[in-house]
Scaffold this active site. Sequence first.
Site, PDB file in Angstrom:
ATOM      1  CD  GLU A  91      -3.068  -0.766   0.068  1.00 45.78           C
ATOM      2  OE1 GLU A  91      -3.264   0.417  -0.271  1.00 45.78           O
ATOM      3  OE2 GLU A  91      -3.646  -1.742  -0.442  1.00 45.78           O
ATOM      4  CG  ASP A  92       1.058   3.637  -2.744  1.00 47.49           C
ATOM      5  OD1 ASP A  92       1.679   3.084  -3.659  1.00 47.49           O
ATOM      6  OD2 ASP A  92      -0.077   4.112  -2.858  1.00 47.49           O
ATOM      7  CB  ALA A  93       4.571   1.319   3.147  1.00 46.14           C
TER       8      ALA A  93
END
Lengths: 1141, 383
Positions: free
Chosen positions: A764-766
């Site tokens: 999730e885009d971390a």
Amino acid sequence: MNLDADNVWEHLDQPPLQGKGLTDPIKSVEDKWLLLPAFLKVKGLVKQHIDSFNYFVDVDIKNIVKANEKVTSDVDPRFWLKYVDIQVGSPTRTDVDAMKGTVTPHECRLRDTTYSAPIFVTIQYTRGKNVVRRPNVNIGRLPIMLRSNKCVLNGKNEETLARMIECPLDPGGYFVVKGTEKVILVQEQLSKNRIIVETDPVKGIVSASCTSSTHGGLKSKTYVTTKKDKIYLRHNSIHEDVPIVIVLKALGIQSDKEILLLTAGNNEAYKSSFSRNLEEAAKLGVFTRRQALEYIGAKVKVNRRLVGPRRPVWEEAMEALATIVLAHVPVNNMDFRPKAIFVGTMTRRVLMALDDEKLVDDRDYVGNKRLELAGQLLALLFEDLFKTFNTNLKAAIDKVLKKPSRTSEFDAFNTMQFQGDHITSGFVRAISTGNWSLKRFKMERAGVTHVLSRLSFISALGMMTRISSQFEKTRKVSGPRALQPSQWGMLCPSDTPEGEACGLVKNLALMTHITTDVEEEPITRLVFALGVEDICLATGAEIYGPHTFVVNVNGTIVGLTRYPTRFVGNFRKLRRAGRFSEFVSIYINHHHRTVHIASDGGRICRPMIIVENGRPKVTSDHILQLKNGAISFDDFLRKGLVEYLDVNEENDSYIALYESMIVPTTTHLEIEPFTLLGAVAGLIPYPHHNQSPRNTYQCAMGKQAIGAIAYNQLNRIDTLLYLLVYPQKPMVKTKTIELIGYDRLPAGQNATVAVMSYSGYDIEDALILNKASLDRGYGRCQVFRKNATMIRKYPNGTFDRLADAPLDENGQINKKYDIIQLDGLAGVGERVDPGDVYVNKQTPSNANDNTFSGQAATVAYKNTPMTYKSPIAGYVDKVMLTETENEQTLIKVLIRQTRRPELGDKFSSRHGQKGVCGLIVNQEDMPFNDQGINPDTIMNPHGFPSRMTVGKMIELLAGKAGVLSGKLQYGTAFGGSKVEDMSKILIDHGFNYAGKDMLTSGITGEPLEAYVFFGPIYYQKLKHMVMDKMHARARGPRATLTRQPTEGRSRDGGLRLGEMERDCLIGYGATQLLLERLMISSDKFEVNACQECGLMGYNGWCPYCKSSKRMAQLTIPYAAKLLFQELMAMNVVPRLILDDA
Amino acid sequence: MPSAVDRRRLVGVHPERVSDVSSTDFPGHYPGEDNSWDLEKFRKNLRVDITRLSNRSIEFDLVGVDASIANAFRRIMIAEVPTICIEHVYVWNNTSVMQDEVFAHRLGLVPLNVDPELFEMKTPTDSATDRNTLVFKLDVTCTRKQKAPPDPTDDNVLYDHSSVTAGDLVWVPQGEQVELPVFIAKPPAPTNPNIVLVKLRPGQEVSMELHAIKGVGKDHAKWTPVATASYRLLPSVTLDPSKPVPPHRADKFAKCFSPGVIEVDSTTKAVRVNEQALRGESMSREVFRHPEFEGCAKLGRFRDHFLFNVESEGPYTPERIFPTSIRIMREKIAVLRKAAQALLADSDDGAMDATSERVSVEQGINVASTSEGTSGDVVMMET
């Protein structure tokens, strides 16, 4: 046939002209983009604000005074006072005993004062029998726009600016009012004095409307609209709709034939659809002008406050038609002809739209819009304040003159001196609150000004180019929000917020200019000189004749021409020759067969290179001269090489995007395609490769990036200031970046990014960050917070004071006073721990007791210290003591925190790809390439497929090539370094052409099975940091009223179990948990209820029943108890009926 | 000659992926063969060749070990070889534009030339002694030069001490440190005196006391003794004799590799791999991009041939870092062995308190990391 065609062109090949054949390829104007920096050098980035303010201060203010120049007295008819001249001085200090008069904006920021200049008038008035002239009478102070021609910063070089503690890259264009920087946002409106035809397809109504606005006059809107297939005129000052024929008759066109000619002309279709209207007038018995006036007069709203003889009805109508309806069309000497023609034209436009529905106008078309700037708003405000000032002055003069005998001769100047600071405070109040409520002009606007956001350089710049629409945010119409094709080059297509204001708040493109008013009178004279026939001499047959074109100047019809192309051509020639302002536009509307000339303010325009005979007039020689500094942008204008086109004229031109696209009919050439983006969107490298919403997201995020703010950032004491410790200029820059100075005030760092998956903490885009990079200063930022207090003097003679650290009973200084020095203030550089006192202020216990009259020294003091509340320690960066305008001592303490990125901090690239830090990994665990380079950041490749930010990939490629070749690469929109060239550089340096490296795992030491896209990408650290957000509470404060836990992090509030969560618990049947969450842990309260009457009692006693017999104790939420009591206060009796469960 | 290459030693480098990255579960062991460990064989295969040595960096080949071993050394060099760095900064005065925290951070990153062997680790609870702390002071005041030319632009012409550099750090000997012969020969100082710490203008002053302590890179990157310590695998390029490179494209083919890797015969335009230059191949896989060379060359890398590159940026000479890492690894192994033996002994004893077990292991590590290593154990790898 083919041969002939060849012959025609043959001669072109033969005689070389000036050493060049005509068929030689046209040498392209290299570096024509250099016109852009030249343009910005002359105009600056926020030229629209500054130009507008300059126009107000230099021109408009004089017009306003001229329009309100006389003050007379009702008491003494011989008395008069006249304003001869007005000017605005240069900013000065208001302190009485100041040694140095001039003031710098930065001093105002620090001292919480207003950066303003006095307004001086020259007056002439009667004193007894003499006429006295007094120059330089101060009537108030005007806040001065920074970098305007009245500002002390105007025209200063970098060194002088540095001495004034001012940043040379700061664009100016805002005000400093009471120490805060305020921007008057550009307001978007529908243009005034123009006919707009619209249809309502549901009701089948076609209406032409025109908002009239004259200088200093009222604004009113006139409609010519259809109703049951007949045409009416509607206006606010007339009760009901008036049949259009009656209006025309009232305007002096009595013959039906003439009316028909003025409206329908000779067109049979129009005639037949108009005939009904003639019938209606006849049915209503209106045949003559007098009858028409009587008819209208009966319906005019009379709002006469003056007592006087009642005028006949027809005169009332005459008056209304002359001054209120379509007020912008002049009626001189009761000559209604121009107004009649205007109404006729409006009617004809309705008829045209009825016949062909394509002939309606588009409200959202940028050419139909005008932008209202600071200058116009201030002008309105000033006019209102000045009128009030004069009314007050008149009242004061009357008061003096009323007195029968005076000791000395009456001098109006003295009265004027005691008029108070109405104008000054009016300006300050309006700008600092943003409320423009001018009853006189029926204007009631809130939120006109905003605090200039200094989060980053870009956010401040972005704010200066912002345009807010008057359109209501809640309405669900897509039109005003949609991207209009006519916005091209004028308004940035990317820079708009998401959510409710989407498409309503816009930003100017890089080269846009907003016009200011140009005098109309000379233009009109010129139009006639160029052979236009006066409209008053023409009949309907001529006006709508087959070859005639109507000429409009600023919406009013002035004349006719039979040769529109020649007329327009001549007009443009004169403009290019500099015979009148370059901002006057002219264009032909072929649908309406009109020529429009516009000289009004607020039009959006931009410069373009003129093309004649298929060749751009700007040549390489010109550019060379420009490079050498021999000529400036203004010379290009003066020589007629470049001209400004507004949206309407742009629509009437044939503009080539590139030189190669020039064809014989081309009239203009774009200076540079990338100027269609604004300053904020200009930061994005390769935006033309990105999915468009990503650019919009970046526009929003670029404003949240932490970086350098201004060269004077360390001298500023702002409420909240975020700075990056080691900002870097981007590896892949754009021309815009260089032009706006982002490379000198950057907000980000070039991070080496590996696009790969790592550890699962990157979903999730971390992002994964390298610990060693953080150790070495990557993403390190500082947060400065201002804490201000006043050492006040109270009306009763007492005052606040600062005290040194108090001693406890053991003679020790309490730990929380550790950093307090002898002056009662914390020392600069001291570490401030949570709970520490940094300003040990004491307030007299009777500060608000106005009856106190004792010695100030004898009063008792109570401690009112300033304590540090943040949970993380900070350092005292600055302590400032100063005096404000009203002579109160002001103390500002700046406290600084230095933060290193941590888990959960937010980062973003320049492509709308944001992510939080998911894991911080030791350097030795990071993968490395053959050169031993570790990434600073690992980004998950899942961020790419759905986002389609190809620009980010090219940025990486170009950045990597730049690193290898030791050069910065360009990612300018619609240009920039080419991918092929970048790949070539990579190959030449022994790298894979696609930028994919072979990495080795830092954990296993074995090569990774996939090649990894690896290289530098510019990353921004965004202001959202976990440290400011993290919050948890077990026990804590409660609200007094409800006894429930408080709300919000700042009050150490509880975490709410909302209704949706409650629904889940109900659905699950977890009753005990519900009870515990909603009552026991929240606001449980023991009440005594009487089982007899059902009311609440206390201490086992029911006051209603006067008994303690059947009392029961029960636990309910305090809020429920409160509800019962509130109901009882409203005469509703809630009764508790208790039952054993 | 190329045919002699054991294909099992190769990591395959293909256009879009890398194959056979791992060795077998037991590196060097293959089914159906007797690869049982043999010291003689190991000794024969193991090689360490130094290929380049300069003041700041060393390049050497480590051949004949598994990736896990090579990687362990790399990791230790980065994270566990101790150095001395400034940790505590006591600011008496700082009127420069730089904030105290930022200045302190910069000071911490300055590499010092002090041999960490001379010092002990200082834990946060320890008090500073001459055995664990090195003290510097930094006192610089910027002044205007008296006889500056009228129109100068250069800071050095206008001002004295306009930039504070690492060279301005002054060592303040504590206790017995004065008498240490090493320090008399080479007083503690930054390895590079030219690092600019901050720039000053007349009237600005910095005055601070700096305490340097011993630490390791895994705590903070400033204690890393290397700028980079990494390795790559030895490249291998094999030409397919069944698919020769067309002579007219030979030069283009050679360009697909790093210079010198492919030799083109000037007359016959025949290509061959220069085995000596092969180590310089950058593995750009450019050859795969051109369809005309499809199948002409096979790329690979030797799984057990590590080309190390270590750049030293601290007190260590480059050639000393690798042996130090070996020593640290041996200490770690020794601790582990000791703990394992203790475990074994405990299990003989029967049930014993589990917590005391763990304590003994931890203590073992502590003892190991602070104890002076014996100098003899470097020998092992020099065979």
